[in-house]
Write a protein that holds these residues in place. Structure first.
Motif, mmCIF file in Angstrom:
data_model
loop_
_atom_site.group_PDB
_atom_site.id
_atom_site.type_symbol
_atom_site.label_atom_id
_atom_site.label_comp_id
_atom_site.label_asym_id
_atom_site.label_seq_id
_atom_site.Cartn_x
_atom_site.Cartn_y
_atom_site.Cartn_z
ATOM 1 N N HIS A 106 55.909 73.153 65.595
ATOM 2 C CA HIS A 106 54.706 72.729 66.314
ATOM 3 C C HIS A 106 54.032 73.899 67.030
ATOM 4 N N TYR A 107 54.825 74.933 67.251
ATOM 5 C CA TYR A 107 54.254 76.096 67.933
ATOM 6 C C TYR A 107 53.886 77.139 66.884
ATOM 7 N N GLN A 108 52.723 76.985 66.319
ATOM 8 C CA GLN A 108 52.293 77.827 65.212
ATOM 9 C C GLN A 108 52.347 79.305 65.601
ATOM 10 N N ASP A 109 51.917 79.592 66.822
ATOM 11 C CA ASP A 109 51.875 81.002 67.224
ATOM 12 C C ASP A 109 53.279 81.589 67.338
ATOM 13 N N VAL A 110 54.246 80.763 67.764
ATOM 14 C CA VAL A 110 55.635 81.223 67.838
ATOM 15 C C VAL A 110 56.147 81.533 66.433
ATOM 16 N N ALA A 111 55.881 80.625 65.514
ATOM 17 C CA ALA A 111 56.342 80.820 64.137
ATOM 18 C C ALA A 111 55.732 82.083 63.529
ATOM 19 N N GLU A 112 54.448 82.288 63.766
ATOM 20 C CA GLU A 112 53.778 83.459 63.207
ATOM 21 C C GLU A 112 54.310 84.762 63.806
ATOM 22 N N GLU A 113 54.495 84.742 65.118
ATOM 23 C CA GLU A 113 54.984 85.934 65.798
ATOM 24 C C GLU A 113 56.408 86.266 65.337
ATOM 25 N N ALA A 114 57.242 85.215 65.226
ATOM 26 C CA ALA A 114 58.628 85.420 64.774
ATOM 27 C C ALA A 114 58.646 86.055 63.388
#
Ligand code: ADP
Ligand code: MG
Length: 251
Positions: free
Chosen positions: A121-129
């Motif tokens: 749900h946290y798209q930005d977290v997934a992208e950053e990871a």
């Protein structure tokens, strides 16, 4: 070379009667790699512990961008942008590589482990990871349990965890310890790349003088809880006292 981002005044720490850090004024300039070198027991790790809040000084102050942070906890300092990796491995061996990177990213948002099932749900977290793991060359191993990685990959992952929160300053305590020459070269390259991207100021403790002289723009030499010398690599290499006490057997 930027402003002083972090500094200490009269920093002092004793363990019992033994003074591990003795009235030390450290200064770290932003945007460069600074190394702290010196013999075993010089007080390097203790200094990092005092700067990151793992230990509190008996005397003296720590300033981050001129704000007195001496009484702040490690967590509070992390929120200010002060991160570290440890001399002793600090990953979560039972979690996957990806989860290890997501953890600090989530904690930045005030979330914790129980949010893992909703991390998508946290798209930005997934992208950053993903970005960080690709940078570390660990993306292909993202679903592996971290404890199963090679030592070098674990150290790289640990560094990734430290930089995941985009700290303003990041302390690396012997990042290449226990690595073979290939892993060492890779981690060196990684630190260089991260430093060149320019968002994080690095402070490195290392025993490997090839690493130190290849990476550092400024070197602080500690001995017996004090600063013996500091300067540019070429000046340190030629400093008589430093050669006598520390570099003698190395160069
Ligand atoms: P370095 O990282 O330069 O090798 P340290 O900062 O780890 O040195 O240690 C400096 C000195 O302080 C050493 O003599 C060490 O034994 C002592 N020391 C460090 N931590 C502790 C502690 N928690 N309790 C007692 N002595 C300590
Ligand atoms: Mg140490």
């Amino acid at each position: 070379m930027g402003d002083v981002i972090l500094k200490t005044e009269g920093l002092t720490k004793s363990f019992g009667k033994f003074r591990a850090i003795d009235t030390v004024d450290l200064k770290f300039k932003s945007g460069i790699i600074t190394s702290i070198i010196g013999p075993n027991g010089a007080g390097k790790t203790t200094a990092i512990n005092l700067l990151t809040g793992a230990l509190h000084p008996d005397k003296g102050e720590v300033f981050f961008k001129d704000k007195d942070i001496t009484s702040l906890t490690p967590d509070q300092r992390v929120k200010h942008g002060i991160a570290r990796s440890f001399q002793i491995m600090n990953i979560f061996p039972m979690l996957t590589v990806l989860q290890n990177i997501e953890l600090p990213l989530l904690s930045l948002l005030g979330k914790n482990l129980k949010w893992f099932h909703t991390v998508s749900h946290y798209q930005d977290v997934a992208e950053e990871a993903e970005k960080i793991l690709r940078e570390l060359s660990l993306w292909d191993k993202r679903n592996k349990v971290a404890g199963e990685l090679s030592h070098g990959d674990q150290r790289a992952l640990e560094m990734g965890m430290a930089i995941a929160s985009k700290p303003e300053i990041c302390f690396l305590d012997e990042p290449s310890s226990g690595m073979n020459p290939v892993e060492r070269a890779a981690i060196l390259e990684l630190i260089k790349r991260l430093a060149e991207e320019g968002t994080t100021t690095f402070v490195i403790i290392e025993h490997d003088m090839d690493v130190i002289f290849a990476l550092s723009e400024w070197i602080i030499v500690m001995n017996k809880g004090e600063i013996l010398a500091e300067g540019k690599p070429d000046d340190i290499r030629q400093n008589k006292e430093v050669v006598e006490i520390y570099l003698g057997e190395e160069v």
